[in-house]
Design an enzyme around this catalytic site. Structure first.
Site, short mmCIF file in Angstrom:
data_model
loop_
_atom_site.label_atom_id
_atom_site.label_comp_id
_atom_site.label_asym_id
_atom_site.label_seq_id
_atom_site.Cartn_x
_atom_site.Cartn_y
_atom_site.Cartn_z
N THR A 165 118.31 -11.15 22.64
CA THR A 165 119.35 -11.09 23.68
C THR A 165 118.81 -11.88 24.86
O THR A 165 117.63 -11.79 25.18
CB THR A 165 119.61 -9.65 24.17
N GLU A 177 122.01 -4.83 21.12
CA GLU A 177 121.19 -3.63 20.86
C GLU A 177 121.93 -2.59 20.02
O GLU A 177 121.37 -1.58 19.64
CB GLU A 177 120.76 -3.00 22.20
N LYS A 186 129.93 -3.16 45.53
CA LYS A 186 129.80 -1.90 46.27
C LYS A 186 130.29 -2.12 47.69
O LYS A 186 129.58 -2.64 48.53
CB LYS A 186 128.35 -1.42 46.24
N TRP A 242 132.96 1.79 44.76
CA TRP A 242 132.78 0.72 43.79
C TRP A 242 134.11 0.02 43.47
O TRP A 242 135.12 0.68 43.25
CB TRP A 242 132.19 1.27 42.48
P1 AMP Z 1 125.53 -9.09 24.00
O1 AMP Z 1 124.35 -8.28 23.72
O2 AMP Z 1 125.22 -10.53 24.29
O3 AMP Z 1 126.57 -8.96 22.95
O4 AMP Z 1 126.17 -8.54 25.37
C1 AMP Z 1 126.57 -7.21 25.49
C2 AMP Z 1 127.30 -6.98 26.79
O5 AMP Z 1 128.53 -7.72 26.82
C3 AMP Z 1 127.72 -5.56 27.01
O6 AMP Z 1 126.68 -4.76 27.46
C4 AMP Z 1 128.85 -5.72 28.02
O7 AMP Z 1 128.35 -5.88 29.33
C5 AMP Z 1 129.49 -7.00 27.60
N1 AMP Z 1 130.68 -6.73 26.78
C6 AMP Z 1 130.79 -6.78 25.45
N2 AMP Z 1 132.06 -6.50 25.07
C7 AMP Z 1 132.76 -6.24 26.20
C8 AMP Z 1 134.12 -5.87 26.48
N3 AMP Z 1 135.03 -5.75 25.52
N4 AMP Z 1 134.45 -5.66 27.77
C9 AMP Z 1 133.55 -5.80 28.76
N5 AMP Z 1 132.28 -6.16 28.56
C10 AMP Z 1 131.87 -6.38 27.30
#
Ligand code: AMP
Length: 544
Positions: free
Chosen positions: A188, A333, A440, A445
């Site tokens: 990641t 994760e 904030k 928020w």
């Molecule tokens: P990744 O590990 O690159 O897939 O990123 C994961 C992160 O993407 C999550 O912790 C969220 O912050 C964001 N994320 C994934 N899906 C969504 C969604 N449908 N709406 C808002 N944020 C999302």
């Protein structure tokens, strides 16, 4: 208490090879179609996939790849990449998909940290490989995923994928081992620090595939034709390379061309019914179909996730094109699926607008994922759809420790996602922000995602990012950064007026700036950290 007694069922390990064996035996003539880097369309079947994956497993053995060793890939979505997925994991080694969109320095770090023994790459990435090779001494060989006729000239000594396979027959039995064995590795790219590796196991992958296929999840079946737009280097294409063969659906791989025109063509010629990808890709596809007055003749649903899907996009897909959007949330994760959004029987008679409001959320948890939200004191918050706090998860396909990590990321057995969310009484999650992106203002928020979602419904807006800028009185206030649609005319005042009656007054951004482009990460997320840096000294007229 009386002691428990052991169950008396077979100990058959949940191995990735069993998915391939099942697909080849029970859906042997189902097609896998790939748009190749060489430019043509390639077709074969699950039966062929298993045969070639076995040849490749033997080739890996001949190259001296040992169980547990990592084999890297720099590749698009295609059948050879799928063969590598199954051959490497099936043989007990670890398939390490590298995101080629990362900076070369990050890729070098990742390949070295993972200790990749071989790296398989699509021809597109030859320049990258040539740059990396001198800095990755532990890589014993770079394998070009093509045949002899297409082998490029290079200063790096390259192996030829098809030659490796041709040297082997398919007389190979998938070995049996403990289902907790590592199967694949994805890094990641956090916004700070070095990328971190998530090491999936056979067990976590197989269980995640069952979860992904469930009716209230992706609802995959042997009647589907699935085109994963999400790259196989982004959290294993959200598990589709495993979940699709598990159900026996047809698979279509788009290769490197992810523009609207190329995708639309494949959707139509192959009869794609289901797809999945991040919102930015769908922006391109929707633009293309709109501009050319096209229809989707077979596509009936698509999963959108990876970042928040704007309600305007959900509406456009549904109302204009009859395509159901399944909004989903997850992360590397979590393998990655956590929640998906579908309505229940009790929602059938709700007015359409109320149904829409629900469908805009990120949805409810698949069996296998436990969720909770907590306040700043770590105390659990109620599921009332109002209270928002840090979202934590646990389950058999959630990370325990990062690869080679010395410190557990868990808090009392739960993984903190870094997202801020509300959960309603039915368990529907609404992600309001990454905790770093929340604004904030005066101790309260503001959800940057909600502010963006409103303006995405404006006809002149192509993309929007809401970020915090500092404010002498309120601490932080929202600034809206907008990319206009090509040729569209709109003013700051018109944009701000658009918010009237759509959000609380104090959520309305202090100012609007128009830019040519919003920076994106290697996985298609808006890079708000970069924007915050760019506008860190920005003073909005309201507070000037
Ligand atoms: P990744 O590990 O690159 O897939 O990123 C994961 C992160 O993407 C999550 O912790 C969220 O912050 C964001 N994320 C994934 N899906 C969504 C969604 N449908 N709406 C808002 N944020 C999302």
């Amino acid at each position: 208490m009386a002691s428990t007694i052991p169950g008396q069922m077979m100990h058959v390990p949940l191995l990735i090879s069993s998915i391939l064996r099942h697909a080849a035996r029970h859906h042997g003539d189902t097609e896998i179609v790939s748009r190749r880097i060489e430019g043509d369309i390639h077709r074969y079947t699950y039966r062929d996939l298993q045969q070639r994956a076995r040849q490749l497993a033997k080739a890996l053995h001949a190259l001296g790849v040992e169980p547990g060793e990592r084999v890297g890939t720099l590749a698009w979505n295609g059948y050879r990449h799928l063969e590598i997925y199954y051959a490497v994991s099936g043989a007990g080694s670890v398939c390490h998909t590298i995101n080629p969109r990362l900076f070369p320095e990050q890729i070098e770090y990742i390949a070295n940290h993972a200790d990749d023994r071989y790296v398989f790459f699509d021809l597109t990435f030859l320049p990258l490989v040539e740059r990396l090779a001198p800095h990755c001494p532990q890589v014993r060989g770079w394998v070009a995923m093509t045949d002899r006729a297409h082998m490029p000239a290079s200063e790096v000594s390259l192996l030829c994928y098809e030659e490796l396979l041709d040297a082997q027959d398919s007389d190979y039995a998938w070995p049996e081992f403990d289902e907790n064995t590592a199967s694949s590795l994805c890094y990641t790219s956090g916004t700070t620090g070095n990328p971190k590796g998530v090491l999936y196991s056979h067990r976590s992958t197989v269980l995640h595939s069952y979860g992904a296929a469930l009716p209230d999840s992706m609802a995959l079946s042997a009647r589907d034709c699935v085109l994963p737009v999400v790259p196989m280097f982004h959290v294993n294409a959200w598990g589709l390379p495993y979940a699709v063969p598990l159900t026996g659906a047809k698979l279509v791989f788009p290769g490197k061309d992810l523009d609207g025109k190329s995708l639309y063509e494949l959707f139509e010629t192959e009869g794609v019914t289901f797809s999945a990808g991040v919102p930015t890709v769908w922006l391109g596809l929707l633009d293309h179909v709109k501009k050319n007055g096209l229809r989707f003749n077979t596509l009936n649903r698509t999963v959108i996730g990876g970042s928040a899907c704007a309600p305007a996009m959900i509406r456009s897909f549904e109302e204009e094109y009859g395509v159901q959007v399944i909004h989903a949330w997850g992360m590397s994760e979590m393998s990655p699926l956590g929640t998906l959004c579908k309505l229940r029987v009790k929602h059938a008679n709700l007015p359409r607008e109320a149904q829409r409001a629900l469908l805009e959320k990120q949805g409810s948890a698949i069996y296998g994922v436990d969720l909770k939200i907590v306040g700043p004191d770590g105390q659990e918050l109620p599921w009332d759809g109002e209270s928002f706090g840090d979202l934590l998860v646990r389950g058999p396909w959630v990370i325990d420790t990062y690869f080679k990590g010395d410190k557990s990321p868990l808090v009392n057995g739960w993984f903190p996602t870094g997202d801020v969310a509300t959960i309603d009484a039915d368990g529907y999650v609404h992600i309001t922000d990454r905790s770093k992106d929340v604004i904030k203002s005066g101790g309260e928020w503001i959800s940057s995602i909600d502010v963006e979602n409103v303006v995405m419904a404006h006809p002149a807006v192509h993309e929007a990012a809401c970020i915090a800028i500092s404010h002498p009185k309120w601490d932080e206030r929202p600034l809206l950064v907008i990319v206009k649609k090509p040729g569209a005319q709109v003013t700051r005042e018109e944009i701000l007026k658009f918010y009237d009656g759509r959000v609380a007054k104090w959520w309305i951004p202090d100012d609007v700036v128009f830019v040519d482009e919003i920076p994106h990460t290697a996985t298609g997320k808006m890079q708000k950290l970069k924007l915050r840096e760019q506008f860190k000294d920005y003073v909005a007229p309201a507070s000037a």
